[in-house]
Write a protein that holds these residues in place. Sequence first.
Motif, PDB file in Angstrom:
ATOM      1  N   LEU A   9     -12.232  12.443  -1.419  1.00 37.50           N
ATOM      2  CA  LEU A   9     -11.803  11.351  -0.544  1.00 37.50           C
ATOM      3  C   LEU A   9     -10.317  11.024  -0.671  1.00 37.50           C
ATOM      4  CD1 LEU A   9     -14.923   9.043  -0.932  1.00 37.50           C
ATOM      5  CD2 LEU A   9     -14.178  10.172   1.173  1.00 37.50           C
ATOM      6  N   ARG A  10      -9.662  11.626  -1.638  1.00 35.40           N
ATOM      7  CA  ARG A  10      -8.216  11.448  -1.769  1.00 35.40           C
ATOM      8  C   ARG A  10      -7.436  12.709  -1.417  1.00 35.40           C
ATOM      9  NH1 ARG A  10      -6.419  11.000  -6.555  1.00 35.40           N
ATOM     10  NH2 ARG A  10      -8.304  11.623  -7.682  1.00 35.40           N
ATOM     11  N   GLY A  11      -8.141  13.790  -1.109  1.00 38.76           N
ATOM     12  CA  GLY A  11      -7.462  15.041  -0.810  1.00 38.76           C
ATOM     13  C   GLY A  11      -6.912  15.709  -2.046  1.00 38.76           C
ATOM     14  N   ALA A  12      -7.490  15.405  -3.220  1.00 39.83           N
ATOM     15  CA  ALA A  12      -7.023  15.976  -4.484  1.00 39.83           C
ATOM     16  C   ALA A  12      -7.841  17.213  -4.842  1.00 39.83           C
ATOM     17  CB  ALA A  12      -7.130  14.932  -5.600  1.00 39.83           C
ATOM     18  N   GLY A  13      -7.311  18.009  -5.766  1.00 40.65           N
ATOM     19  CA  GLY A  13      -8.050  19.171  -6.231  1.00 40.65           C
ATOM     20  C   GLY A  13      -8.092  20.275  -5.191  1.00 40.65           C
ATOM     21  N   LEU A  14      -9.045  21.181  -5.361  1.00 40.54           N
ATOM     22  CA  LEU A  14      -9.201  22.298  -4.441  1.00 40.54           C
ATOM     23  C   LEU A  14      -9.753  21.820  -3.101  1.00 40.54           C
ATOM     24  CD1 LEU A  14     -10.797  24.934  -6.869  1.00 40.54           C
ATOM     25  CD2 LEU A  14      -8.380  24.742  -6.185  1.00 40.54           C
ATOM     26  N   TYR A  15      -9.441  22.585  -2.051  1.00 37.94           N
ATOM     27  CA  TYR A  15      -9.978  22.236  -0.733  1.00 37.94           C
ATOM     28  C   TYR A  15     -11.505  22.254  -0.809  1.00 37.94           C
ATOM     29  CZ  TYR A  15     -10.584  22.003   4.295  1.00 37.94           C
ATOM     30  OH  TYR A  15     -10.943  21.597   5.554  1.00 37.94           O
ATOM     31  N   PRO A  16     -12.187  21.193  -0.331  1.00 38.61           N
ATOM     32  CA  PRO A  16     -13.635  21.079  -0.544  1.00 38.61           C
ATOM     33  C   PRO A  16     -14.446  22.034   0.316  1.00 38.61           C
ATOM     34  CG  PRO A  16     -12.866  19.284   0.844  1.00 38.61           C
ATOM     35  CD  PRO A  16     -11.633  20.016   0.376  1.00 38.61           C
ATOM     36  N   ARG A  17     -15.543  22.484  -0.246  1.00 38.32           N
ATOM     37  CA  ARG A  17     -16.471  23.321   0.508  1.00 38.32           C
ATOM     38  C   ARG A  17     -17.208  22.463   1.539  1.00 38.32           C
ATOM     39  NH1 ARG A  17     -17.594  28.267  -1.603  1.00 38.32           N
ATOM     40  NH2 ARG A  17     -19.679  28.278  -0.702  1.00 38.32           N
ATOM     41  N   TRP A  18     -17.657  23.134   2.618  1.00 35.15           N
ATOM     42  CA  TRP A  18     -18.299  22.420   3.706  1.00 35.15           C
ATOM     43  C   TRP A  18     -19.599  21.752   3.272  1.00 35.15           C
ATOM     44  CZ3 TRP A  18     -17.934  19.764   7.793  1.00 35.15           C
ATOM     45  CH2 TRP A  18     -19.052  19.519   8.604  1.00 35.15           C
TER      46      TRP A  18
END
Length: 302
Positions: A70-79
């Motif tokens: 929810l903050r756009g942190a870390g790796l791009y999230p999986r669907w």
Amino acid sequence: MTTPLEPPAPSGRPTPARPGRKLGPVLPNIGSAHRAWLDPLRVRYLASGLTLSELSTRLRFAKSKLSELLRGAGLYPRWEIVSLLATELDMPSWPLHRLWRQAAFEAHKSSDWIENCTDHTPILTTAPTPPPLEHQAFRELVENDYSLFAQAFLDDEQRDAAVSDTFDILWLSWNDALASHDTRRYSWNVLRATVMSRTPHRDGRPEMGQAAFDTVALRSLKTPDDAMDQITESLELFAAMSRLPAAQLDVMVLRRLCGFLVESTSALLGASLATVRSNERHATRFLNSVLCTPLTTEGNTP
């Protein structure tokens, strides 16, 4: 570097209080395509009254990972996790997936990675669900006009993508758009943010050179010499227009480049006739102070 999309103004409904640590802001370095779907997701989460702990329990996903998502942190999230979270927050999957997929390419994910993320998501194996009827009707009403505005800043492919993304974002936040003070103004803010996120900027100002070859004036010229003279004047005009405040720039693009009547401009922007005329008057005064060829007071059309 892209300009981040800002979430539209809140609808006026109070945000439910929730216990625990407040969700941090979106990281400033995420791409505009990522932000296009993340902002509506955050707005829906913040309006839900749910806590990260509650979502963690329901989704069986670590609270820290949900916070990162929810903050756009870390790796791009999986669907898979985005889809689960959207379902819990009662968000439509089809527009969200289109925006998520586009952002995955922006994050340099491969087609195989993207397909692997979606293979086991049941909702995407069925027929696409249609948007709300009001959304469809609104799109039919304004889509061509939105494309004309976007054309002043973007090439054909980028223009079409920006307008398509605009309506996907609006679908995700349609209830907020309807609850806002003016749905037209809410929607215009989404369009503008989407277009500007794709527009090249120089010294913080949008570049408008693309529009020099497709203005109302150019389309009416007969000879190459006339066209070259008009291009030179247009480039000078666009450089000056890029220095205008956002509201004045929007009015001048719609009036001068797209040829809209003042009434049509008012309806498209969700602004009063008096506001449109005032913005045009102030913009014209500024442009006449810096241009070699003065503008008329009222624009190309009455």
